[in-house]
Every structure is written in structure tokens, then in C-alpha cells.
Design a protein around this motif. Structure first.
Motif, short mmCIF file in Angstrom:
data_model
loop_
_atom_site.label_atom_id
_atom_site.label_comp_id
_atom_site.label_asym_id
_atom_site.label_seq_id
_atom_site.Cartn_x
_atom_site.Cartn_y
_atom_site.Cartn_z
N ALA A 41 65.05 78.10 29.76
CA ALA A 41 63.70 78.65 29.59
C ALA A 41 63.42 79.70 30.67
N GLY A 42 64.43 80.48 31.02
CA GLY A 42 64.24 81.54 32.01
C GLY A 42 64.00 81.01 33.41
N TYR A 43 64.70 79.94 33.78
CA TYR A 43 64.60 79.32 35.11
C TYR A 43 63.19 78.83 35.41
N GLU A 44 62.56 78.25 34.42
CA GLU A 44 61.23 77.67 34.58
C GLU A 44 61.33 76.35 35.32
N VAL A 45 60.41 76.12 36.25
CA VAL A 45 60.38 74.87 37.01
C VAL A 45 59.60 73.83 36.22
N GLN B 298 64.52 79.73 42.28
CA GLN B 298 63.20 79.57 41.66
C GLN B 298 62.08 79.66 42.70
N VAL B 299 60.99 80.28 42.31
CA VAL B 299 59.82 80.40 43.18
C VAL B 299 58.74 79.44 42.71
N LEU C 296 52.00 73.63 42.90
CA LEU C 296 52.16 72.36 43.61
C LEU C 296 50.82 71.65 43.78
N ALA C 297 49.78 72.39 44.15
CA ALA C 297 48.47 71.78 44.34
C ALA C 297 47.94 71.19 43.03
#
Length: 81
Positions: free
Chosen positions: A51-55, A19-20, A26-27
């Protein structure tokens, strides 16, 4: 580098597993403390494969949590097994 320091600048991204995470993501979360008057010494990150590798950022640890981010004077990221 384990235990090292890495500054993230606007527009940059970091790779956590597959995951990117972007600087903006983050901010936005860390700045929520200023906006919402919320006191969160730590957050938990999970990757939602359905969910499509959602963070997803969470206030408390769950079975699906992958990382714990603790912040204050220093930010510390720990992988959760």
C-alpha cells in the motif's frame, strides 16, 4: 541514541526505516485510549509495502510487525526482527 529520550512535538515527524510517522498519527492512536475506553499496554507497527509503504498500527503481533511500542509511565519502542 539507543536507550535515549526524544520528545516529539506537534508538527514533527520521525523516520522509522523508510517510513515517516507524524506526531498527529501517534497522538491520535495513543489518545484513543481516552476516547474509546480501551486499555492497550502495547501496539505493533507494520509497514505495508503493498500500500505504498503505509504504516499500520495493530493490537497484536503478526509476521509483518516491524516495531513494538510499549507504553505506560514510559514509552519503549523495540525493533522486531
Amino acid at each position: 541514541m539507543r536507550g535515549g529520550f526524544c520528545r516529539i512535538y506537534p508538527g514533527q515527524r520521525i523516520l522509522v526505516g523508510d517510513q515517516v510517522l507524524s506526531y498527529q498519527e501517534l497522538a491520535q492512536y495513543f489518545n484513543a485510549k481516552k476516547k474509546k475506553n480501551v486499555s492497550l499496554p502495547q501496539i505493533f507497527i507494520r509497514v505495508n509495502k503493498d500500500a505504498g509503504y503505509e504504516v499500520e498500527l495493530e493490537r497484536s503481533r503478526t509476521r509483518e510487525s516491524s516495531l513494538r511500542v510499549t507504553f505506560g509511565l514510559k514509552v519503549r519502542v523495540n525493533a522486531i526482527a
